[in-house]
Structure formats: C-alpha cells, structure tokens
Design a protein around this motif. Sequence first.
Motif, mmCIF file in Angstrom:
data_model
loop_
_atom_site.group_PDB
_atom_site.id
_atom_site.type_symbol
_atom_site.label_atom_id
_atom_site.label_comp_id
_atom_site.label_asym_id
_atom_site.label_seq_id
_atom_site.Cartn_x
_atom_site.Cartn_y
_atom_site.Cartn_z
ATOM 1 N N ALA A 160 17.869 -4.043 18.197
ATOM 2 C CA ALA A 160 18.797 -5.185 18.278
ATOM 3 C C ALA A 160 20.244 -4.736 18.431
ATOM 4 N N ASN A 161 20.632 -3.630 17.776
ATOM 5 C CA ASN A 161 22.023 -3.192 17.887
ATOM 6 C C ASN A 161 22.361 -2.660 19.281
ATOM 7 N N ILE A 162 21.372 -2.046 19.947
ATOM 8 C CA ILE A 162 21.597 -1.575 21.314
ATOM 9 C C ILE A 162 21.769 -2.770 22.253
ATOM 10 N N ARG A 163 20.926 -3.767 22.090
ATOM 11 C CA ARG A 163 21.064 -4.977 22.906
ATOM 12 C C ARG A 163 22.381 -5.679 22.604
ATOM 13 N N ALA A 164 22.768 -5.646 21.333
ATOM 14 C CA ALA A 164 24.047 -6.256 20.948
ATOM 15 C C ALA A 164 25.209 -5.526 21.612
ATOM 16 N N ASP A 165 25.150 -4.197 21.610
ATOM 17 C CA ASP A 165 26.214 -3.412 22.249
ATOM 18 C C ASP A 165 26.341 -3.747 23.731
ATOM 19 N N ARG A 166 25.187 -3.908 24.384
ATOM 20 C CA ARG A 166 25.218 -4.241 25.814
ATOM 21 C C ARG A 166 25.844 -5.616 26.046
ATOM 22 N N ALA A 167 25.499 -6.569 25.211
ATOM 23 C CA ALA A 167 26.076 -7.914 25.335
ATOM 24 C C ALA A 167 27.568 -7.882 25.040
ATOM 25 N N TYR A 168 27.945 -7.113 24.041
ATOM 26 C CA TYR A 168 29.359 -6.976 23.658
ATOM 27 C C TYR A 168 30.173 -6.421 24.822
ATOM 28 N N GLU A 169 29.670 -5.349 25.410
ATOM 29 C CA GLU A 169 30.395 -4.709 26.509
ATOM 30 C C GLU A 169 30.421 -5.577 27.768
ATOM 31 N N ALA A 170 29.473 -6.498 27.871
ATOM 32 C CA ALA A 170 29.449 -7.424 29.003
ATOM 33 C C ALA A 170 30.295 -8.670 28.738
ATOM 34 N N GLY A 171 30.840 -8.768 27.530
ATOM 35 C CA GLY A 171 31.674 -9.926 27.190
ATOM 36 C C GLY A 171 30.898 -11.141 26.730
ATOM 37 N N ASP A 172 29.604 -10.988 26.461
ATOM 38 C CA ASP A 172 28.791 -12.103 25.961
ATOM 39 C C ASP A 172 28.826 -12.051 24.436
ATOM 40 N N TYR A 173 29.919 -12.533 23.860
ATOM 41 C CA TYR A 173 30.156 -12.354 22.429
ATOM 42 C C TYR A 173 29.244 -13.210 21.554
ATOM 43 N N GLY A 174 28.819 -14.351 22.055
ATOM 44 C CA GLY A 174 27.898 -15.181 21.286
ATOM 45 C C GLY A 174 26.562 -14.490 21.093
ATOM 46 N N LYS A 175 26.014 -13.978 22.179
ATOM 47 C CA LYS A 175 24.735 -13.262 22.109
ATOM 48 C C LYS A 175 24.879 -12.006 21.265
ATOM 49 N N ALA A 176 25.976 -11.282 21.453
ATOM 50 C CA ALA A 176 26.198 -10.045 20.699
ATOM 51 C C ALA A 176 26.258 -10.329 19.200
ATOM 52 N N ALA A 177 26.965 -11.373 18.814
ATOM 53 C CA ALA A 177 27.081 -11.712 17.387
ATOM 54 C C ALA A 177 25.721 -12.009 16.781
ATOM 55 N N GLN A 178 24.887 -12.741 17.509
ATOM 56 C CA GLN A 178 23.543 -13.056 17.021
ATOM 57 C C GLN A 178 22.714 -11.785 16.834
ATOM 58 N N LEU A 179 22.779 -10.886 17.801
ATOM 59 C CA LEU A 179 21.991 -9.662 17.732
ATOM 60 C C LEU A 179 22.504 -8.718 16.644
ATOM 61 N N TYR A 180 23.818 -8.648 16.473
ATOM 62 C CA TYR A 180 24.354 -7.814 15.397
ATOM 63 C C TYR A 180 23.915 -8.370 14.037
ATOM 64 N N THR A 181 23.930 -9.688 13.904
ATOM 65 C CA THR A 181 23.493 -10.302 12.649
ATOM 66 C C THR A 181 22.021 -9.994 12.382
ATOM 67 N N GLN A 182 21.228 -10.060 13.430
ATOM 68 C CA GLN A 182 19.798 -9.732 13.311
ATOM 69 C C GLN A 182 19.630 -8.280 12.856
ATOM 70 N N PHE A 183 20.377 -7.374 13.448
ATOM 71 C CA PHE A 183 20.270 -5.961 13.091
ATOM 72 C C PHE A 183 20.767 -5.713 11.666
ATOM 73 N N LEU A 184 21.845 -6.376 11.276
ATOM 74 C CA LEU A 184 22.440 -6.166 9.954
ATOM 75 C C LEU A 184 21.563 -6.692 8.823
ATOM 76 N N ALA A 185 20.665 -7.603 9.142
ATOM 77 C CA ALA A 185 19.756 -8.114 8.116
ATOM 78 C C ALA A 185 18.936 -6.981 7.505
ATOM 79 N N GLU A 186 18.641 -5.968 8.300
ATOM 80 C CA GLU A 186 17.874 -4.830 7.809
ATOM 81 C C GLU A 186 18.723 -3.568 7.670
ATOM 82 N N ASN A 187 19.941 -3.617 8.219
ATOM 83 C CA ASN A 187 20.839 -2.454 8.160
ATOM 84 C C ASN A 187 22.241 -2.921 7.754
ATOM 85 N N PRO A 188 22.384 -3.410 6.531
ATOM 86 C CA PRO A 188 23.646 -4.052 6.115
ATOM 87 C C PRO A 188 24.846 -3.128 6.036
#
Length: 267
Positions: free
Chosen positions: A29-57
């Motif tokens: 999820a964090n890799i997908r989040a990074d890709r969305a972040y770098e593409a400027g899709d901040y909504g998608k990136a925020a969701q994916l980072y939150t998903q990743f942080l649930a298990e990696n706080p």
Amino acid sequence: MVERITVAIVGLALLAGCQSTPSEDDLPANIRADRAYEAGDYGKAAQLYTQFLAENPSDFMSLYRRGVCFDKLGATSAAIASLSAALDLRPDSRDALMARAHAYYGAGNRQLAMADLETAMSTEGWAEAQPHEQVLAYALMSQIAVMDGEMDVALKALDTGIELAEEYEDHVSTNHYRKLLYNRAMVGFALGFYGPAAEDFDHYMVLSSDEGYSPSESDYYNACFLCYMAEDFETARSYLANLSDAQLEVLAQKTKDPTFFVAGADV
C-alpha cells in the motif's frame, strides 16, 4: 561463433519477455501511495497511506506524506495530526516542520506556524536546503509577520528570500520571485520606503509582462501611487490612463493632490 551468440541473446530476450509483471494491486500500500503522491493524486495517496499505517503506525515517510496530502486537500487538522506524529519520530525533520508550519498557517495558528519555521531554520544543514525550499520558508514567514503587524520582521524575511531567489534563479520559479517583489513593495510602502518600493513594483510589473500576466486594475493603481510617493511623477503620470475615475478620485483624496490625478487624467 557470431551466430551462436546472436541466438543466445535472442533466447534471453524471449525468456525475459515471458516473466509476469505484478499488478498494481499486488504492490504494498505504501508503494502505491507513493506513486499516487508523485502523480499528484493526493486523495488516493492519503487513503493508501492510512491503509498502510494501520499496520505500520511508526512509518515516518507515510505519516509525513499523508500529512502533506491532507494539507493539500484542505484537511488542515488531519494534516497537523499526521505531521505531528511524524515529528514525534523525527523531531528535527526539516521537511516535516516546514509542512506543519504551512498547515498551521492554513488553520490560522500563526504563532505555531512561526515556531515551526524558526525551528526548521535552526536545524543543522538549513543552509544546504534546496533554494526554493528556503525561499518558500522566508515567504511564509513574511506573510505571518505582516499579518501580525511586524513589518520590520517581514521586510527582513523578504530581503533574504529575494536575495536567495536572485542568487539561485535557476532553482526558483519566476512566479515565486515576482510575488516576493510584490510583497516587498507593499511592505516597503507601509514602512515609508517609497523609492525602493517603487523599484520593486516596477520589477514585478516587468516580470509579470514577461510571464504573460496582464496587469490588473490594482496593479496600475499601486504602480501609480508608489511612483507618486517616490516623487517619480513622470512615471506616475504614465499610469494615469490605466486608472478608472474612481481610482483617480481615491488617489486625489489620499495624496491631497487633485490637480495631478483628476486633471492629469485628461493629459
């Protein structure tokens, strides 16, 4: 021998082409989040980072980047919370401090924004930070100082920001530079430094034209007023034709010189 080598290379290419490529959904999820972040899709990136942080706080980069995403999405409270969590892990992170300063400013908490800016600027290696990062920091500091009525602090920050922008012109956008000039002109005017303020504003007007921006009514008004106060009457008179009757009346009242502005409109 040549034929054998050619065949071997072709064979390897065919084998490589047969390997399967993992789908996007198979990536962490964090890799997908990074890709969305770098593409400027901040909504998608925020969701994916939150998903990743649930298990990696305690993942600093995910907390930091999620905070940036929230800030860009206008969710300043969530941005501050995520960036604060990142700073709990790395209190001296210049990037996180700068990002939280921006979020605090957006939330209207100028005191905490200024505190983060000052801390970021005192971190080891600040002088080696990217020029555009330093310029943005001084620009934000000047905005906060203006809003707090600390014009001397604002002018000092703008002086430093403009000096950096001029020294590293290849690393700082012209748009940022011209905005700094505009702000310093306004601060200089407020402090009564009419000559330097008029020079800054003239430079701003030239850069705006070079970048394809058409001067607004307020630009012409400010340019005329600044030149008049700097006693550059010839240049001030050149702007009169661009002013509305209402603007001319206001300037006539402010300067108590109706002859120059009202009568000058007909020249």
